[in-house]
Design an enzyme around this catalytic site. Structure first.
Site, PDB file in Angstrom:
ATOM      1  N   ARG A 103      -9.965 -32.805 -47.804  1.00 50.03           N
ATOM      2  CA  ARG A 103     -11.210 -33.595 -47.809  1.00 50.03           C
ATOM      3  C   ARG A 103     -11.645 -34.018 -49.234  1.00 50.03           C
ATOM      4  NH1 ARG A 103     -14.870 -29.777 -44.454  1.00 50.03           N
ATOM      5  NH2 ARG A 103     -13.849 -28.099 -45.763  1.00 50.03           N
ATOM      6  N   CYS A 150     -14.418 -24.435 -31.964  1.00 46.87           N
ATOM      7  CA  CYS A 150     -14.928 -24.762 -33.375  1.00 46.87           C
ATOM      8  C   CYS A 150     -16.554 -24.607 -33.234  1.00 46.87           C
ATOM      9  CB  CYS A 150     -14.211 -26.223 -34.035  1.00 46.87           C
ATOM     10  SG  CYS A 150     -14.984 -27.448 -33.214  1.00 46.87           S
ATOM     11  N   HIS A 188     -20.899 -33.877 -43.304  1.00 49.64           N
ATOM     12  CA  HIS A 188     -20.335 -33.421 -42.064  1.00 49.64           C
ATOM     13  C   HIS A 188     -19.135 -33.944 -41.767  1.00 49.64           C
ATOM     14  CE1 HIS A 188     -20.636 -31.044 -38.153  1.00 49.64           C
ATOM     15  NE2 HIS A 188     -19.785 -31.941 -37.744  1.00 49.64           N
ATOM     16  N   ASP A 194      -7.071 -28.003 -47.591  1.00 44.65           N
ATOM     17  CA  ASP A 194      -8.501 -28.721 -47.679  1.00 44.65           C
ATOM     18  C   ASP A 194      -8.163 -29.986 -48.271  1.00 44.65           C
ATOM     19  OD1 ASP A 194     -10.904 -29.700 -47.403  1.00 44.65           O
ATOM     20  OD2 ASP A 194     -11.922 -27.845 -47.533  1.00 44.65           O
ATOM     21  N   GLU A 231     -11.311 -35.776 -40.229  1.00 44.55           N
ATOM     22  CA  GLU A 231     -10.855 -34.876 -39.251  1.00 44.55           C
ATOM     23  C   GLU A 231      -9.753 -33.728 -39.605  1.00 44.55           C
ATOM     24  OE1 GLU A 231     -10.409 -33.695 -35.064  1.00 44.55           O
ATOM     25  OE2 GLU A 231     -11.670 -35.085 -35.930  1.00 44.55           O
ATOM     26  N   GLY A 232      -9.780 -32.558 -39.241  1.00 41.05           N
ATOM     27  CA  GLY A 232      -8.832 -31.820 -39.670  1.00 41.05           C
ATOM     28  C   GLY A 232      -8.859 -31.309 -41.177  1.00 41.05           C
ATOM     29  N   THR A 282     -24.897 -26.160 -45.229  1.00 44.78           N
ATOM     30  CA  THR A 282     -23.352 -25.862 -45.219  1.00 44.78           C
ATOM     31  C   THR A 282     -23.316 -24.219 -45.351  1.00 44.78           C
ATOM     32  OG1 THR A 282     -21.303 -26.413 -46.208  1.00 44.78           O
ATOM     33  CG2 THR A 282     -23.106 -25.876 -47.714  1.00 44.78           C
TER      34      THR A 282
END
Length: 170
Positions: free
Chosen positions: A125, A62, A48, A123, A89-90, A146
């Site tokens: 991440r 969200c 997460h 993305d 974040e984001g 997920t």
């Protein structure tokens, strides 16, 4: 390489977890563990990313908080599982990108498209630290909690066996 910095017990409305704080030389990440996961197979696991809007500010724009709650409920029901909390974040672009993308999301763009529309990666991440944590904990295999099947490949690339996906759809 990751280093375990500290650990302690955390009581939540979904039972008691053991919180383990890790550091990879750049960022901290937290693993919330319920039950004995060392050497375990088919462990429920939520990876997460942080979300100030959803978790701190209780935004209704969200579903981050709800996905976390559903994951913790499922782990509680099973009596064993892991939540890995990443400072991303984001979609890994930061809170500034999140703020800049909000208007595009309100116009109906998907989050990834909204980030791209304001000049950020769709993305950004990185799940390497999550894989490192799972390997450090000695987890044999996981069932991902997920709605994003794209999280599987980066974990498997780093030696995590993902044996299934369970949706956290509301």
């Amino acid at each position: 390489m990751i280093v375990k910095l500290a650990e302690g017990n955390l009581k939540t409305k979904f039972g008691e977890y053991r919180e383990v704080l890790f550091y990879n030389g750049q960022k901290e990440a937290i693993a919330l563990l319920m039950g004995d996961v060392a050497g375990a197979e088919n462990v429920l696991c939520r990876v997460h990313s942080s979300c100030l809007f959803g978790h701190a500010f209780n935004s209704i724009e969200c579903d981050c908080r709800e996905q976390m709650e559903i994951s913790q409920q499922l782990i509680q029901q099973e009596g064993k599982g892991i939540v890995i909390w990443l400072d991303q974040e984001g979609k890994g672009n930061g809170h500034f990108a999140l703020l800049k993308s909000v208007e595009y999301k309100r116009l109906g763009l998907a989050p990834a498209d909204a980030y791209e529309a304001v000049g950020f990666k769709r993305d950004a991440r990185d799940y390497t630290i999550a894989a490192d944590i799972l390997n450090e904990l000695g987890v044999k295999s996981i069932r991902m909690l997920t709605n994003n099947p794209r999280k599987v490949e980066p974990l498997t690339k780093h030696g995590v066996e993902v044996v299934g996906i369970r949706s956290t759809e509301l």
